[in-house]
Design an enzyme around this catalytic site. Structure first.
Site, PDB file in Angstrom:
ATOM      1  N   GLY A  95      23.136  26.316  32.754  1.00 10.01           N
ATOM      2  CA  GLY A  95      21.988  25.849  31.834  1.00 10.01           C
ATOM      3  C   GLY A  95      21.114  24.877  32.551  1.00 10.01           C
ATOM      4  O   GLY A  95      20.212  24.069  32.031  1.00 10.01           O
ATOM      5  N   GLU A 103      21.541  32.937  27.611  1.00  7.63           N
ATOM      6  CA  GLU A 103      22.511  33.654  28.848  1.00  7.63           C
ATOM      7  C   GLU A 103      23.941  33.827  28.234  1.00  7.63           C
ATOM      8  O   GLU A 103      24.475  34.644  28.329  1.00  7.63           O
ATOM      9  CB  GLU A 103      22.482  32.248  29.790  1.00  7.63           C
ATOM     10  CG  GLU A 103      21.369  32.193  30.911  1.00  7.63           C
ATOM     11  CD  GLU A 103      21.415  31.318  31.819  1.00  7.63           C
ATOM     12  OE1 GLU A 103      20.522  31.298  32.578  1.00  7.63           O
ATOM     13  OE2 GLU A 103      22.009  30.234  31.640  1.00  7.63           O
TER      14      GLU A 103
HETATM   15  C1  5RP Z   1      19.790  28.664  34.256  1.00  8.00           C
HETATM   16  C2  5RP Z   1      21.365  28.690  34.599  1.00  8.00           C
HETATM   17  C3  5RP Z   1      21.186  29.007  36.212  1.00  8.00           C
HETATM   18  O1  5RP Z   1      21.845  30.385  36.266  1.00  8.00           O
HETATM   19  C4  5RP Z   1      21.672  27.838  37.005  1.00  8.00           C
HETATM   20  O2  5RP Z   1      20.941  26.970  36.796  1.00  8.00           O
HETATM   21  C5  5RP Z   1      21.586  28.337  38.353  1.00  8.00           C
HETATM   22  O3  5RP Z   1      20.572  28.195  39.042  1.00  8.00           O
HETATM   23  P1  5RP Z   1      20.063  28.778  40.657  1.00  8.00           P
HETATM   24  O4  5RP Z   1      20.643  30.091  40.801  1.00  8.00           O
HETATM   25  O5  5RP Z   1      18.989  28.318  40.803  1.00  8.00           O
HETATM   26  O6  5RP Z   1      20.933  27.776  41.363  1.00  8.00           O
HETATM   27  O7  5RP Z   1      22.178  28.586  34.018  1.00  8.00           O
HETATM   28  O8  5RP Z   1      19.930  28.089  32.772  1.00  8.00           O
END
Ligand code: 5RP
Length: 225
Positions: A95, A103
């Site tokens: 998140g 999600e």
């Molecule tokens: C978005 C999320 C993403 O999956 C999490 O923040 C990981 O992000 P990234 O792949 O850019 O590292 O939960 O709400």
């Protein structure tokens, strides 16, 4: 390819013709969406995709993936999503992109939920901040109720452009700090019991496996029984 892209490429190989796919949000999920778009075009995979954010929906359309609404599909075969922290039991914190509600709806509904990440997301126990999506009307009361769960700190998330960050659902995010979370499933349940909370970024269910991208290739971590 960077590590996130290596994990995404391994997940793309798990997709089969005719699948309904939950598309996560964030930079790792964006790699997955782009690579999936290429594969779907080359192999005419006849997919349908359910995005978990406006950003992922725009990207999916840009790369030619067919986008469906949750109410128009009967099943989700596989959801592929990133994570901010992954503990040794495959509990997650998600998140930081602010998309945790959609999600969780999609990731928990999927027959298979695959997490893709680089090794920086792995930890023994969850101890990072926990985002909580809250209805704006309830934010002051929710903060008081969250305080009773022994939060060490909490902050309403700010937008880069100033003011409060607003989710795709028109809600606010409170980023909580609890220190090391001893029982993630219990905390997930307790946060969700608070009136005005829409969802928390603690994910303790449904993960089938985690794919970690490394310079040496993709490493699959399966749930221990
Ligand atoms: C978005 C999320 C993403 O999956 C999490 O923040 C990981 O992000 P990234 O792949 O850019 O590292 O939960 O709400």
């Amino acid at each position: 390819m960077d590590e996130k892209e290596i994990a995404a490429a391994a997940a793309v190989k798990m997709v089969q013709r005719g699948f309904v796919i939950g598309l996560g949000t964030g930079s790792t999920a964006a790699h997955f969406i782009k690579l999936l778009g290429e594969r779907a075009k080359n192999e005419r995979l006849l997919l349908r995709c359910v995005p978990t954010s406006v950003a992922s929906e725009l990207l999916a359309k840009q790369v030619g993936l067919p986008v469906a609404r949750l109410e128009d599909i009967g099943r989700i075969d596989i959801a592929v999503d990133g994570a901010d922290r992954i503990d040794s039991q495959l509990n997650l914190i998600k998140g930081y992109g602010g998309a945790l509600l959609r999600e969780k709806v999609v990731d928990y509904a999927a027959k298979q939920f695959i997490v893709i990440a680089d090794a920086s997301k792995l930890c023994d126990s969850l101890d990072a901040k926990v985002p909580v999506e809250v209805v704006p009307f309830a934010v002051a009361q929710v903060k008081r109720d969250l305080q009773r769960l022994k939060a060490k700190a909490m902050e309403v998330r700010a937008a880069h452009a100033g003011g409060h960050f607003m989710t795709d659902n028109g809600n606010l995010i409170i980023d909580m700090s609890f220190g090391t979370i001893k029982n993630p499933a219990e905390l997930e349940r307790k946060i969700n019991e608070i009136p005005g909370v829409v969802e928390s970024g603690i994910f303790t269910k449904n993960v089938d496996c985690v794919i970690i991208g490394t310079k040496k290739g993709a490493k699959v971590i399966k749930k221990k029984d």
